[in-house]
Design an enzyme around this catalytic site. Structure first.
Site, PDB file in Angstrom:
ATOM      1  N   CYS A 144      26.331  13.846  43.634  1.00 54.19           N
ATOM      2  CA  CYS A 144      26.046  12.520  43.081  1.00 54.19           C
ATOM      3  C   CYS A 144      26.811  12.267  41.786  1.00 54.19           C
ATOM      4  CB  CYS A 144      24.546  12.341  42.884  1.00 54.19           C
ATOM      5  SG  CYS A 144      23.734  13.684  41.985  1.00 54.19           S
ATOM      6  N   PHE A 145      26.732  13.182  40.832  1.00 50.89           N
ATOM      7  CA  PHE A 145      27.502  13.032  39.604  1.00 50.89           C
ATOM      8  C   PHE A 145      29.003  12.938  39.898  1.00 50.89           C
ATOM      9  CE2 PHE A 145      23.920  15.117  37.084  1.00 50.89           C
ATOM     10  CZ  PHE A 145      23.634  13.983  36.330  1.00 50.89           C
TER      11      PHE A 145
END
Length: 346
Positions: free
Chosen positions: A152-153
């Site tokens: 996600c990051f």
């Protein structure tokens, strides 16, 4: 009507498994054929995720049950270190695999061991795995049998960095990524640092210098740009359920203006179905529950710094939604099929 794509979801108890079901039950070309959860085998999906009551009430079965189904695609919503075992056992099957763990995102078993602090038991998987960020690697994803769905990051950061590195207009050794995430990024198992009294009315940095997504961001932009770079990545925990906001700071190596910066990003993302180039600083609620990535860019003449701000929903574009986007590409469907969801705001 053409035959629907039979999918299996391996690992249904977490947030990612829940989000995959939420998206796929409305996908016009998909049938969820089997959903597994060894820890809750014998129960039903709604026993774990009661929000699906009356909507999706499938039984939870063991992984061995997938052999009874003629599957086209399997989504692995398993923890890091567990997915590799499934891929080792099933990579030679006819169905395509989309792995949402970090087990095949990096370049080698040795890099994986350095950052994940555990051995990797299936090095062959690295040779066939394609990093599943469609905006950068769409052509390779279409031909892939195994896709490593991005973290996600890294999704938020790479989208904000990649065009600048590819064009060689920033100092590749001065890449600062400052990211904030909602609590669902830590998964649904209880942990001291995600306990409500700790998170509520609080704001914390964590994983300074050592977060495993650092190397994922760095390796992918290096591969995409063809240049070695150095990334300083610092994540922070927000007292919210979901969403990621990443602010990146970069030093230009060529003359830069607001207009040049805007045009550069339009050239890369102007036709992307899920990257929205915005002219105001975005917020996480503007993408909540969707596969959109909203991206804002500006140039600060006073400090000669390029600033990019990227927001995504960590469970959708940062996980399940991007996995479905990859499935669409792998199966020859329209890339946005089943993903035209309007953000939930307020």
């Amino acid at each position: 009507m053409s035959k629907k794509i039979n999918v299996g979801i391996i690992g249904a108890t977490g947030y990612t498994g829940s989000e995959l079901v939420r998206i796929l039950i409305h996908h016009p070309s998909v049938e969820i054929a089997v959903i597994t959860a060894d820890s809750r085998k014998g129960e039903r999906f709604v026993d774990v995720h009661p929000q699906f009551r009356g909507i999706f009430d499938a039984p939870l079965v063991g992984i061995e049950e997938i052999d009874k189904h003629d599957l086209d695609v399997v989504f692995l919503a398993l923890p890091h270190g567990v997915s590799m075992g499934f891929v080792k056992d099933y990579l030679d099957r006819d169905f395509k695999i989309i792995d949402l763990s970090g087990d095949f995102r990096l370049s080698s078993p040795s890099v994986y061991k350095t950052w994940y602090k555990k051995d990797h038991n299936f090095s062959e998987g690295f040779e066939s795995a394609v990093f599943g960020l469609p905006e950068l690697f769409r052509a390779r994803i279409k031909k892939a049998h195994l896709v490593a769905n991005p973290g996600c990051f890294p999704t938020s950061a790479i989208l904000a960095l990649a065009p600048l590195l590819k064009e060689g207009v920033v100092d590749k050794n001065h890449l600062i990524v400052d990211s904030k995430t909602g609590v669902t990024g830590a998964g649904n198992k209880a942990k001291t640092n995600t306990h409500f009294p700790v998170v509520n009315d609080n704001f914390t940095a964590y994983g300074i210098k050592t977060h495993r997504h650092t190397i994922e961001i760095q390796e992918v932009i290096n591969s995409y740009s063809g240049e070695e770079s150095s990334v300083l990545f610092t994540p922070h925990l927000l007292p919210v359920d979901r969403g990621i906001l990443s602010t990146c700071y970069l030093k230009p190596t060529k003359e830069m203006t607001e207009q040049k910066l805007s045009m550069l990003f339009k050239n890369y993302y102007g036709n992307e179905p899920f990257v929205r180039l915005v002219d105001q600083v975005p917020s996480i609620k503007q993408v909540r529950g969707t596969n959109f990535a909203d991206l804002f860019t500006t140039y600060d003449e006073r400090t000669q710094t390029i600033i990019t701000v990227s927001v995504i929903d960590n469970l959708v574009k940062g996980a399940a939604g991007q996995a479905v986007q990859n499935m669409n590409l792998m199966m020859g469907l329209s890339e946005d099929e089943g993903l035209t969801i309007v953000p939930i705001q307020p």
